[in-house]
Scaffold this active site. Sequence first.
Site, short mmCIF file in Angstrom:
data_model
loop_
_atom_site.label_atom_id
_atom_site.label_comp_id
_atom_site.label_asym_id
_atom_site.label_seq_id
_atom_site.Cartn_x
_atom_site.Cartn_y
_atom_site.Cartn_z
N HIS A 1 0.84 -1.21 0.00
CA HIS A 1 0.00 0.00 0.00
C HIS A 1 0.87 1.26 0.00
O HIS A 1 0.58 2.22 -0.71
CB HIS A 1 -0.91 0.04 1.23
CG HIS A 1 -1.95 -1.03 1.27
ND1 HIS A 1 -2.10 -1.87 2.35
CD2 HIS A 1 -2.89 -1.40 0.37
CE1 HIS A 1 -3.10 -2.70 2.12
NE2 HIS A 1 -3.59 -2.45 0.92
N LYS B 1 -16.20 -6.88 5.56
CA LYS B 1 -14.96 -7.66 5.49
C LYS B 1 -14.52 -8.15 6.86
O LYS B 1 -13.55 -8.88 6.96
CB LYS B 1 -13.84 -6.81 4.87
CG LYS B 1 -13.88 -6.72 3.37
CD LYS B 1 -12.59 -6.11 2.85
CE LYS B 1 -12.48 -6.21 1.34
NZ LYS B 1 -11.21 -5.66 0.85
N ARG C 1 -2.07 -6.22 -8.35
CA ARG C 1 -1.00 -7.17 -8.05
C ARG C 1 -0.94 -8.28 -9.09
O ARG C 1 0.12 -8.76 -9.43
CB ARG C 1 -1.21 -7.81 -6.67
CG ARG C 1 -1.08 -6.84 -5.53
CD ARG C 1 -1.53 -7.48 -4.27
NE ARG C 1 -2.94 -7.86 -4.43
CZ ARG C 1 -3.77 -8.14 -3.45
NH1 ARG C 1 -3.34 -8.14 -2.22
NH2 ARG C 1 -5.01 -8.44 -3.68
N SER D 1 -3.14 -7.79 2.68
CA SER D 1 -3.45 -7.66 4.11
C SER D 1 -3.93 -8.99 4.68
O SER D 1 -3.58 -9.36 5.80
CB SER D 1 -4.51 -6.59 4.33
OG SER D 1 -4.02 -5.33 3.96
#
Length: 183
Positions: A21, A45, A98, A136
């Site tokens: 990030h 989430k 990514r 993450s």
Amino acid sequence: MSVRKRIGVYPGTFDPITNGHFDIIQRATLVVDHLIVGVARNAGKGPLFSTDERVEMVRDELPHISTHGATVEVRAFDSLLMHFAVEMGAQVIIRGLRAVSDFEYEFQMAGMNHRLNPQVETLFLMASDRHQFISSRFVKEIGRLGGDIRPFVSPRVAKRLLSRFAQEMPLPADTTLPLQAAP
């Protein structure tokens, strides 16, 4: 003649914020004059950290990264991303990619956002090769299972994560977890 300030929004859950990030934040400041890191509340989430904790984590890291003269601020939001971007006066939404799997989702999201407001562009930044595999979710999983998270997050974020994991599941008294940055 006044020059219009280029404002960008980099949205995410940032639970936790990773070195990947930060790489995107640094690189985004090369293309905007003012970057707003939008921390999504996104309770769906099931975040490890509260929104306020995630905002604080991002803010705590900003002095440790280069912003190339751009200003960076951190704000929480719980609205539609496009509404947040317009409210902030942004002309661009920054998204990091990514892998190909990220692209499919982000491509659809960019299309929907463009339909909602064609005045706000989406700019994709590819993750740097050393950060392409960081997420993450993986960082939390590695940390929970006692793995070394130092290569993936800053020492300050690692300390917060390890403290949170210790609250969830106390470690044996003789366990020591390294908090220094990896070489």
